[in-house]
Each structure stands twice: as C-alpha cells, then as structure tokens.
Design an enzyme around this catalytic site. Structure first.
Site, PDB file in Angstrom:
ATOM      1  N   GLU A  39       0.729  -1.065   0.018  1.00 39.13           N
ATOM      2  CA  GLU A  39       0.287   0.202  -0.111  1.00 39.13           C
ATOM      3  C   GLU A  39       1.301   1.118  -0.223  1.00 39.13           C
ATOM      4  O   GLU A  39       0.537   1.893  -0.282  1.00 39.13           O
ATOM      5  CB  GLU A  39      -1.275  -0.097   1.107  1.00 39.13           C
ATOM      6  CG  GLU A  39      -2.622  -1.226   1.141  1.00 39.13           C
ATOM      7  CD  GLU A  39      -3.039  -0.445  -0.057  1.00 39.13           C
ATOM      8  OE1 GLU A  39      -3.261   0.572  -0.708  1.00 39.13           O
ATOM      9  OE2 GLU A  39      -3.564  -2.085  -0.717  1.00 39.13           O
ATOM     10  N   GLN A  67       0.590   6.837  -5.275  1.00 40.98           N
ATOM     11  CA  GLN A  67       0.825   8.057  -6.321  1.00 40.98           C
ATOM     12  C   GLN A  67       1.484   7.006  -7.676  1.00 40.98           C
ATOM     13  O   GLN A  67       2.165   7.395  -8.158  1.00 40.98           O
ATOM     14  CB  GLN A  67       1.921   8.930  -5.765  1.00 40.98           C
ATOM     15  CG  GLN A  67       1.352   9.686  -4.177  1.00 40.98           C
ATOM     16  CD  GLN A  67       1.139  10.771  -4.718  1.00 40.98           C
ATOM     17  OE1 GLN A  67       0.286  11.320  -6.106  1.00 40.98           O
ATOM     18  NE2 GLN A  67       0.254  11.473  -3.987  1.00 40.98           N
ATOM     19  N   TYR A 107      -6.453   6.481   3.954  1.00 43.58           N
ATOM     20  CA  TYR A 107      -6.555   5.446   2.991  1.00 43.58           C
ATOM     21  C   TYR A 107      -5.918   4.160   3.401  1.00 43.58           C
ATOM     22  O   TYR A 107      -6.025   2.634   3.765  1.00 43.58           O
ATOM     23  CB  TYR A 107      -6.533   6.125   2.126  1.00 43.58           C
ATOM     24  CG  TYR A 107      -6.072   5.042   0.795  1.00 43.58           C
ATOM     25  CD1 TYR A 107      -7.307   4.413  -0.025  1.00 43.58           C
ATOM     26  CD2 TYR A 107      -4.349   4.364   0.647  1.00 43.58           C
ATOM     27  CE1 TYR A 107      -6.609   2.696  -0.217  1.00 43.58           C
ATOM     28  CE2 TYR A 107      -4.687   3.313  -0.162  1.00 43.58           C
ATOM     29  CZ  TYR A 107      -5.623   2.082  -0.258  1.00 43.58           C
ATOM     30  OH  TYR A 107      -6.069   1.293  -1.257  1.00 43.58           O
ATOM     31  N   ASP A 112     -10.406   4.969  -2.140  1.00 45.81           N
ATOM     32  CA  ASP A 112      -9.005   5.388  -2.501  1.00 45.81           C
ATOM     33  C   ASP A 112      -9.644   5.970  -3.781  1.00 45.81           C
ATOM     34  O   ASP A 112     -10.383   6.440  -4.587  1.00 45.81           O
ATOM     35  CB  ASP A 112      -8.091   4.408  -2.811  1.00 45.81           C
ATOM     36  CG  ASP A 112      -8.532   3.649  -4.183  1.00 45.81           C
ATOM     37  OD1 ASP A 112      -9.416   3.502  -4.234  1.00 45.81           O
ATOM     38  OD2 ASP A 112      -7.689   2.070  -4.607  1.00 45.81           O
ATOM     39  N   CYS A 116     -14.537  -0.902 -14.280  1.00 45.04           N
ATOM     40  CA  CYS A 116     -15.837   0.837 -13.430  1.00 45.04           C
ATOM     41  C   CYS A 116     -14.020   1.978 -14.460  1.00 45.04           C
ATOM     42  O   CYS A 116     -13.852   2.446 -13.226  1.00 45.04           O
ATOM     43  CB  CYS A 116     -15.587   0.897 -12.855  1.00 45.04           C
ATOM     44  SG  CYS A 116     -17.283   2.484 -12.350  1.00 45.04           S
ATOM     45  N   CYS A 140     -19.346  -2.000 -19.037  1.00 43.23           N
ATOM     46  CA  CYS A 140     -20.638  -1.792 -17.877  1.00 43.23           C
ATOM     47  C   CYS A 140     -21.093  -2.948 -18.178  1.00 43.23           C
ATOM     48  O   CYS A 140     -21.933  -3.641 -17.321  1.00 43.23           O
ATOM     49  CB  CYS A 140     -21.878  -1.100 -18.232  1.00 43.23           C
ATOM     50  SG  CYS A 140     -20.709   1.543 -17.134  1.00 43.23           S
TER      51      CYS A 140
HETATM   52 FE1  SF4 Z   1     -19.005   1.333 -13.367  1.00 42.37          FE
HETATM   53 FE2  SF4 Z   1     -20.310   0.514 -15.149  1.00 42.37          FE
HETATM   54 FE3  SF4 Z   1     -20.286  -1.576 -12.989  1.00 42.37          FE
HETATM   55 FE4  SF4 Z   1     -21.410   2.131 -12.918  1.00 42.37          FE
HETATM   56  S1  SF4 Z   1     -22.360  -0.145 -13.727  1.00 42.37           S
HETATM   57  S2  SF4 Z   1     -20.591   0.794 -11.352  1.00 42.37           S
HETATM   58  S3  SF4 Z   1     -20.382   2.621 -14.640  1.00 42.37           S
HETATM   59  S4  SF4 Z   1     -18.753  -0.129 -14.728  1.00 42.37           S
END
Ligand code: SF4
Length: 356
Positions: free
Chosen positions: A47, A52, A130, A148, A200, A207
């Site tokens: 960690e 950075q 953190y 983070d 994400c 998604c």
């Molecule tokens: Fe992220 Fe898409 Fe999952 Fe929403 S649906 S948390 S925007 S990857």
C-alpha cells in the site's frame, strides 16, 4: 427512495461484488491465495508503494524489497541509504523515509506487530486514512472503508454523485461505508478496488461486465464516463534552478547529499542552486557553484514536474580542481548506480553527458 439510493440494498451490492471477485480477482504479487489473509507487513509494504504509483510499476519493487528484507524486523534494521537506493524510480522519497521510520516504530513500540485499529495505525509515520483503512481491512478483516481513486470513481457512478472532487470526498466516504459489509470486509475492499481498476475504468467503463450494472445510476442515466467530476487544478507554478556538473581531472563527477528534511531529502544529487521563481542569470548562478571555476552553460535545459511545482534547470559545467575542499563526494560515472539518485538528478546526468 432518496436521490442517492439504488434499487439494491447494501447487502445485495456486497454479495454481488464478492461473487464477482471470487471469479475475477486480479492476481497481484502481494495478494494471498483465495481464502487466506495477507500478512500485515505485505499489505503495508504494497500500500505504501502503491501510493501515487501504478500496480505494474510496483510489482518488481515489492518483490525486491521482500527478497532483501523478508520480515519487518529486517527492514527496520536496514540503513536509510539502502532503502532509498532500493526505492529509486518509485518517486516521492518521503514515502521511503517514512516507511523506514514506521518499521522502526512498529518494532520499538508495538513489539514488531502492526496494531489492528485504524486509530493506532494512523499514528504511525507515513500512514494516512486510506492506508490505515486498507491495512485494517485487508490484513485484519475489519470493516474499514477504503477510499482511493478507484473507489471514488465507482461510488460516484453507482450513486451518481455530481459534486466535484475533492469536495465530494466526505459524501463518497459515507456512501462507500454504507455498502461495506461486516462479512469478508477484506475481500470486499480488494474487490471494489479491482472493479475500479479493471471494469469501472476512467474513460470507458465496461458496464456489460459489471456486477453492479443493474443498480448503477450513472449507467442508467448514460453519464458514467463523465463521473466523478473534478474541480480543475490550478496550474502548477514554474521554478528555476541551476545544476553544477563539476568534472575532476580524472573524470569523476561531484555529487552531494541533500538535507535529510525536505524535498528529495537524503538523496544524492548533482549539486544545484536554490530553486526560485525567477530564472537565473549565469553570472548570479556562478556565485552558488560548489567551487570556483570557469563554468559554462550547456545548451538546452532539464524540465521536471513535482506535485506542487514544475522545475526548469539549466546546467553549468566546469573542470574543477579535485584538491580543493568541496562539500560532496567524487564519483566515476560508471558508479552512479551505486547511489540513491533522484529522477531529477538522473535527468541532469543524462543531459550533461549528452553535452546539453
Ligand atoms: Fe461503473 Fe458501469 Fe459498473 Fe456503474 S455499471 S459501477 S459505471 S462499470
């Protein structure tokens, strides 16, 4: 339903994410096998290094540190120079100095065992909120809430928080805490970091592969890539300095140790002038030189970015009488690698060796 609530309760969100993690977890050098807990020393080391710095960069450093200092007690007994030298390339050297102080403090005040409570971890050198939460969660399986950059992004999208960062941090922390489960909190902490790092992602969140897609408000609204919002950072100021490339008759180069406290503290460097807001005239810069000589300006300059300012360095070169009393050490160029040199000094060396 409040504006931040989702169609799924917190327990379902946590369960979905943990199920995803059990199949999709990243294989990282510091991770324990599934079902096992990571040793606090490994969590802490990784960690601190990851602050950075990217996962890809940290991997070899983590393995080299463990090879040289397999236990906390080994690291605590290491000379600062060795630690700084092994740290070269990770930047932000205050982290390495604090890391050594932290290891020594855990040995002296905690009998060599990391404390488990976030409040006690926070009192150790180099451990901020953190890192304390990450150690408490990952090493001790406490339901600590980590926040983070990855987690901020995921939560801002899941709950569609449009307040810009950094003002949004307290709200994001609270929303993240509401989902953190009491069961398997260590795995959950790593799972949400993995989700941010691999699914994400900042520009193109995947998604379709996300276990939270059905609950995500930003996805439903079609605005996920625009979140989190950020208050634009002010332009970093520009500072100016001069480096002195002093060459002795036998070709050795003058290096100097920077003061222990302050930026790049304790590292070796090609000597430089004070860094200031206005550019140096060569005549004024010569007065800051480590020795009297006919300093000549090399063409071009070296640019370097620090967190809070940018730096432009011009390089003056001269042959210097090695018998004069000069603060520093003489080093043949082929032995530069034996010293803990900052990235800035490495740039200056490259520049000087190419003749500017
Ligand atoms: Fe992220 Fe898409 Fe999952 Fe929403 S649906 S948390 S925007 S990857």
């Amino acid at each position: 339903m409040t504006s931040r609530s989702s169609p799924w309760p917190a327990a379902l969100l946590a369960a979905k994410l943990l199920a995803w993690y059990d199949c999709e977890r990243r294989d990282l050098p510091w991770r324990a096998p599934p079902g096992e807990r990571m040793a606090p020393y490994r969590v802490w080391l990784s960690e601190i290094m990851l602050q950075q710095t990217t996962v890809a960069t940290v991997g070899p450093y983590f393995e080299e540190f463990l090879r040289r200092w397999p236990a906390l007690s080994d690291l605590a007994a290491a000379p600062l120079d060795d630690v700084l030298h092994a740290w070269q390339g990770l930047g932000y050297y205050a982290r390495a100095r604090n890391m050594l102080r932290c290891a020594q403090e855990v040995m002296e005040k905690h009998n060599g065992v990391f404390p488990q409570a976030e409040s006690a971890l926070l009192r150790l050198p180099g451990i901020g909120p953190y890192t304390a939460a990450a150690i408490a969660a990952i090493a001790f399986d406490h339901p600590a809430t980590i926040l983070d950059g990855n987690v901020e992004r995921v939560i801002a999208r899941l709950r569609m928080v449009e307040t810009p960062l950094p003002a949004a941090k307290p709200e994001l922390h609270q929303l993240a805490a509401e989902i953190t489960p009491a069961k398997r909190p260590g795995d959950y902490a790593q799972a949400i970091m993995d989700l941010g790092a691999t699914v994400c992602t900042p520009k193109k969140p995947a998604c379709v592969r996300c276990p939270w897609q059905g609950a995500c408000r930003a996805h439903a609204a079609g605005v996920a890539p625009t979140l989190p919002r950020r208050t634009p950072k002010p332009e970093r100021p520009l500072r100016h300095g001069v480096a002195f490339w002093a060459v002795r008759g036998d070709g050795q180069i003058l290096l100097r140790r920077r003061p222990e406290k302050g930026l790049l503290g304790g590292l070796m460097e090609v000597p430089t002038s004070e860094w200031r807001d206005i550019p140096w005239q060569t005549s004024a810069a010569r007065r800051q030189a480590p020795a009297k000589s006919s300093w000549r300006k090399l063409p071009g300059m070296v640019s370097h970015g620090f967190t809070h300012f940018r730096l432009e360095i011009t390089v003056l070169a001269a042959k210097v009488d090695g018998r004069a009393a000069i603060d520093g050490v003489w080093c043949p160029p082929e032995r530069f690698a034996e010293h803990a040199l900052s990235t800035l000094s490495k740039k200056i060396i490259r520049h000087a060796q190419l003749g500017g």
